[in-house]
Design a protein around this motif. Structure first.
Motif, PDB file in Angstrom:
ATOM      1  N   LYS A 304       0.760  -1.087  -0.076  1.00 38.06           N
ATOM      2  CA  LYS A 304      -0.192  -0.070  -0.103  1.00 38.06           C
ATOM      3  C   LYS A 304       0.983   1.433  -0.335  1.00 38.06           C
ATOM      4  CE  LYS A 304      -3.393   2.415   2.804  1.00 38.06           C
ATOM      5  NZ  LYS A 304      -4.397   2.540   3.695  1.00 38.06           N
ATOM      6  N   HIS A 305       1.878   1.330   0.801  1.00 42.73           N
ATOM      7  CA  HIS A 305       2.672   2.337   1.299  1.00 42.73           C
ATOM      8  C   HIS A 305       3.280   2.352  -0.460  1.00 42.73           C
ATOM      9  CE1 HIS A 305       1.032   2.699   5.102  1.00 42.73           C
ATOM     10  NE2 HIS A 305       2.303   2.262   5.273  1.00 42.73           N
ATOM     11  N   ARG A 307       2.398   1.630  -3.372  1.00 39.85           N
ATOM     12  CA  ARG A 307       1.601   2.146  -4.659  1.00 39.85           C
ATOM     13  C   ARG A 307       1.362   3.782  -4.239  1.00 39.85           C
ATOM     14  NH1 ARG A 307      -1.123  -2.429  -3.988  1.00 39.85           N
ATOM     15  NH2 ARG A 307      -2.659  -1.949  -1.775  1.00 39.85           N
TER      16      ARG A 307
END
Length: 738
Positions: A304-305, A307
């Motif tokens: 997630k980080h 992206r």
């Protein structure tokens, strides 16, 4: 005092009259009467109802007079209805059933709630009416109360937080230099989170923190401390050691201490991305990006980080300053190289969209940045040819569709969809991409459709106003032709300009500045009348013609390619009366003629034709062709066989007497048969070898010498040879009888 007493007596009488009428009033009448009583300041209402009516009266202040005027009419109408609302509704339904039974049946089937209702509820409401405010007023009052109450809980939270000071940051620095512990890293991560929240206007996560940062000096010292000193200490804390394979990235999740640090690293990495989004100073953004570049292995552990980081990096790559763009590209390239299957497709799509958005306008200052985006995006496409083909096919097809619509519809809007900077820069991007990645069997089929789209763009509106766009397209075709070794006819689009423009015409106006053809796509009518237009056009034609023929100067067909251009240039020199123009064009023509003469002389000395491709390649001495080496290997084999023959013949001279005495006749026959077979094979090889140059004859044994070698045999051997021939005849007779 008399007036006050009279007003109080009148108000008490109004209140008494309102009390007597409550039993006979309906709901609507009760609402209107209560509003009037509240505004008049009745003392019998509750405090809460008074406050509510005051709020409602503020919102209806503008229309209060109209409502007061209409209220007596409403009361008069309501007083005429002594019956309850529910009973009256029952009577209306009964009359409807008698007048229109079909519609009544329709209501029974589709809307039972309208017909089935309880009379007691309405009667109780009429007897004991309850005052309720409208929903809109309740929502408005709730919002106002919430707005008033929102600052109070935040103030309570901020009172409990610990303010970070410069002294605390210095203490953390000394402790980190000694040894970083899990608790210390936890406190630093929370303090960094609090510092980042000040740039974003508050903590977006909503989770209660431990620290708060209020002083700008504390913010600067804390951020600089994290960027400079925290990474190396974190590496030591996780006990990460580089592996043997340096090309393989070492992930921190492989450490046995990773579970203890993972939540704090998650908080820290989130804060870094938020900090990048809130910073505007170039030097600070560059420092943060350098720090993030070292933390790429940590980001790869959090998809997630990663992206979110890619999104911010693409934004900085397309909109930042020069150093910021370079650092952002390094981050993108590093992530995509190590997680190519996961992120490459997404990154290429977002980078192309960002490239198109940021090349809408072109100026001398913006053009170097656009060229930087072209080159870096090409490097990203070079990571995977299969993925690149999918993207290039889709986007080149999209450009072709815009061109087709413009050619078929022939409207101003469709022409503008093609004749703009975004379209031209996209064409040049794909030309640069195919030129850089060449040779590639996967991307080679895209060369022809791309060149056709560029040629179609030139032919769409072939007028003098769009000569700058034509020159941009010619430059892109020249790059594509040179790098991909593909012949693309470019000179006709340049020679057409010589025929369309009258360079002898006197300029209508004088221009102060020269025209920069690199940053314009079309010319105005005023520019076409200027002298600077013709001067710049001659320079552009000179440069582009020379650049294109420079790419073809080594080809064997250069004289034929340059001949029509030389003829056209000679005609222009005869017709043109401007000395400066004639001087430049004559110089260009002389360069073409000089190279044509050189290649013509080289072609006349060649002993092969132009159609003989193999001979042409052999004459150029390309390293792929190894014809001479094969012939040399054959000569070595031939010499080895001759040495064998000479050694055999010498040994026969010495040992022939022993073999004739002690050996049997059958053994001698076998030996001579083997010898005859070897000599026959040697003669066949001599016949199959091609004729060589005279220089090779010296190193080679002549055929006469090779044939003279068997003459050294003794007379006994010759007799045996004759006997061997008789044996062969006998064998033949035996085979015929069978």
């Amino acid at each position: 005092m008399c007036s006050l007493g009279s007003s109080s007596s009148s108000s008490s009488s109004m209140a008494a009259s309102s009390k007597r009428k409550l039993s006979k009033l309906g709901v609507d009448e009760f609402l209107t009467s209560t509003f009037d009583s509240d505004t008049n300041g009745g003392s019998e209402g509750d405090d809460s109802s008074a406050e509510d009516t005051k709020k409602s009266s503020k919102q209806e202040g503008k229309t209060g007079k109209r409502k007061k005027a209409s209220e007596p009419k409403v009361q008069g109408k309501k007083d005429e209805k002594p019956k309850g609302a529910a009973k009256e509704h029952k009577e209306q339904l009964s009359r409807l059933k008698e007048k229109d039974p079909e519609f009544f049946q329709f209501l029974e089937k589709n809307d039972q709630k309208l017909l089935n209702f309880d009379d007691t509820d309405s009667s109780e409401d009429e007897e004991n009416p309850v005052h309720t405010l409208p929903a809109e007023l309740e929502l408005a009052s709730d919002d106002e109360e919430d707005e008033e109450q929102q600052p109070t809980p935040k103030s309570k939270k901020t009172k409990d937080l610990i303010a970070v000071t410069v002294r605390m940051v210095d203490q953390w620095k000394t402790e980190v230099e000694d040894k970083l512990t899990f608790k210390l890293f936890h406190d630093i991560a929370l303090a960094f989170k609090a510092a980042v929240s000040t740039t974003r206007g508050g903590d977006e996560s909503g989770e209660p923190g431990k620290y708060k940062v209020e002083d700008p000096l504390v913010f600067n010292s804390l951020v600089s401390f994290c960027i400079r000193d925290l990474f190396l200490a974190l590496q030591k804390l996780l006990q990460l050691k580089p592996g043997r394979d340096r090309n393989k990235l070492l992930l921190p999740s492989s450490s046995h201490r990773w579970p203890k640090v993972r939540p704090d690293i998650n908080t820290y990495l989130t804060g870094l991305v938020q900090l990048l989004a809130g910073l505007t100073e170039t030097s600070v953004v560059s420092a943060v990006l350098r720090h993030v570049l070292h933390l790429i292995p940590y980001y790869l552990c959090f998809p997630k980080h990663s992206r979110l980081l890619l999104k911010q990096a693409i934004n900085q790559w397309s909109t930042g300053e020069e150093t910021v763009r370079v650092l952002a590209f390094l981050i993108l390239n590093k992530i995509c190289r190590h997680k190519q299957d996961v992120y490459l497709n997404l990154v290429l799509k977002q980078m192309y969209v960002a490239y198109v958005k940021n090349c809408k306008f072109t100026s001398p200052n913006v053009l170097p940045l656009i060229n930087f985006m072209q080159r870096t995006l090409t490097e990203m496409y070079a990571l995977d040819n299969q993925v690149t083909y999918q993207h290039a096919f889709i986007y080149i097809r999209q450009l072709a569709i815009h061109l087709r619509n413009a050619m078929t519809m022939k409207k101003k809007e469709t022409y503008q969809s093609v004749y703009n900077w975004q379209f031209v820069h996209c064409l040049y991007l794909w030309c640069r991409m195919l030129s850089t990645i060449y040779p590639s069997e996967v991307l080679a089929p895209l060369i022809y459709p791309l060149s056709q789209v560029i040629i179609g763009c030139i032919k769409l509106v072939p007028t003098a106003r769009y000569y700058p766009l034509r020159l941009h397209c010619v430059r892109a075709l020249t790059l594509l032709s040179d790098s991909t070794k593909t012949f693309i006819p470019v000179t006709p689009f340049l020679l057409e300009i010589f025929q369309q423009v009258d360079f002898n015409k006197k300029p209508g106006r004088m221009s102060v500045r020269p025209i920069n053809f690199a940053v314009i796509l079309k010319l105005s009518n005023a520019n076409l009348q200027e002298k600077a237009f013709r001067d710049g056009l001659i320079e552009q034609l000179y440069d582009l013609t020379l650049e294109y023929f420079h790419t073809q100067a080594h080809t064997i067909g250069f004289p034929e390619l340059a001949l029509p251009v030389v003829v056209q240039l000679k005609a222009f020199i005869k017709e043109c009366k401007v000395a400066n123009y004639c001087k430049q064009i004559r110089q260009l023509m002389e360069k073409l003629q000089e190279n044509s003469t050189y290649l013509t002389n080289r072609r006349q000395a060649a002993t092969f034709g132009v159609a003989d491709k193999e001979a042409v390649l052999e004459e150029l001495n390309f390293p792929e062709i190894k014809r001479r080496k094969v012939q040399e290997s054959k000569e070595k084999d031939k010499k080895e066989f001759r040495d064998l023959f000479e050694s055999d013949s010498g040994s026969d001279d010495e040992s022939s007497g022993l073999k004739s005495k002690g050996g049997s006749k059958k053994d001698n026959d076998n030996f001579l048969d083997d010898l005859s077979d070897m000599s026959g094979a040697d003669e066949e090889e001599d016949d199959m070898l091609p004729c060589e140059d005279e220089s090779d004859d010296e190193d080679r044994v002549s055929p006469k010498a090779s044939r003279a070698a068997p003459k050294k045999m003794s007379q006994a051997d010759l007799k045996v040879l004759t006997e061997g021939d008789e044996d062969v005849v006998e064998d033949l007779e035996f085979s015929d009888e069978d």
